[in-house]
Design a protein around this motif. Structure first.
Motif: not given
Length: 214
Positions: A45-50, A76-82, A193-202
């Motif tokens: 379920l974590w993936c849906v709000p992410a 940073l928050m993804m790391t803290e949760a991951g 999670v990883v791909l969308p936020y990597a795209e955002e940072l890029t």
């Protein structure tokens, strides 16, 4: 001392050898129901709000407002949760793992407050996005709460300072989660999670460089 032959590394070399943890689909006792809901409910379920939060950032063009600063906080928050999630999925739940989970939850909450404070100053944060944030903040706490309920003896040991040397060692689960489940969850986290936020940072870094060049 040769760490290659230490008890921790020896345990991890054979971490897939024990029988997989049984999570029966038709068992209705409290432990089975909690474990089933944690791994098949809370974690996926974590993936849906992410994904929803990433969409909101894209709609409000984060790259043109808070940009790299806010996107770095998301990483940073993804790391803290991951980190605690990986430990909970792979390692034996003991005082070490529970302490890391508790510390990560505090750090995640503080970073989330920093993130919202930055975002509301420079871009429009819609009520829907704020509601999405509430899920992203509560779900890690829910996962930790379920883990604590399933390992109440280790919670007590943690409050008493640990239970022997193994309480503070990162050891593999005595009965690991199935490789099929771990693979599926890993793919879901990577895609949502990883791909969308990597795209955002890029995107934010690219926009910042273009603005600087112009």
């Amino acid at each position: 001392m040769d760490l290659r032959h230490g008890p921790v590394l020896r345990a991890w070399r054979r971490w897939r050898q024990p029988r997989d943890l049984a999570v029966p689909a038709h068992a209705f006792d409290t432990e089975a129901a909690n474990r089933r809901f944690l791994i098949y409910g809370v974690m996926p379920l974590w993936c849906v709000p992410a994904v929803s939060d990433w969409i909101m950032h894209r709609r409000t063009r984060i790259e043109d407002t808070t940009g790299t600063r806010e996107s770095a906080l998301h990483a940073l928050m993804m790391t803290e949760a991951g980190i605690p999630v990986a430990m909970g999925l792979l390692a034996k739940v003991n005082p070490l793992v529970l302490t890391v989970m508790g510390g990560a939850a505090v750090a995640h909450g503080a970073t989330a407050l920093w993130d919202v404070s930055l975002a509301t100053e420079e871009r429009e944060v819609h009520p829907v996005e704020q509601h999405i944030h509430s899920f992203l903040e509560v779900l890690p706490l829910a996962a930790m709460a379920f883990t604590c309920c399933l390992h109440a003896d280790q919670v007590r040991a943690t409050l008493r300072g640990g239970a022997g040397p193994d309480g503070w060692r990162l050891l593999p689960k005595e009965n690991p989660l199935s490789a099929k489940y771990l693979t599926g969850l890993g793919l879901a986290i990577g895609a949502c999670v990883v791909l969308p936020y990597a795209e955002e940072l890029t995107r934010c870094v690219r926009t910042a460089r273009a603005r600087k060049a112009s």
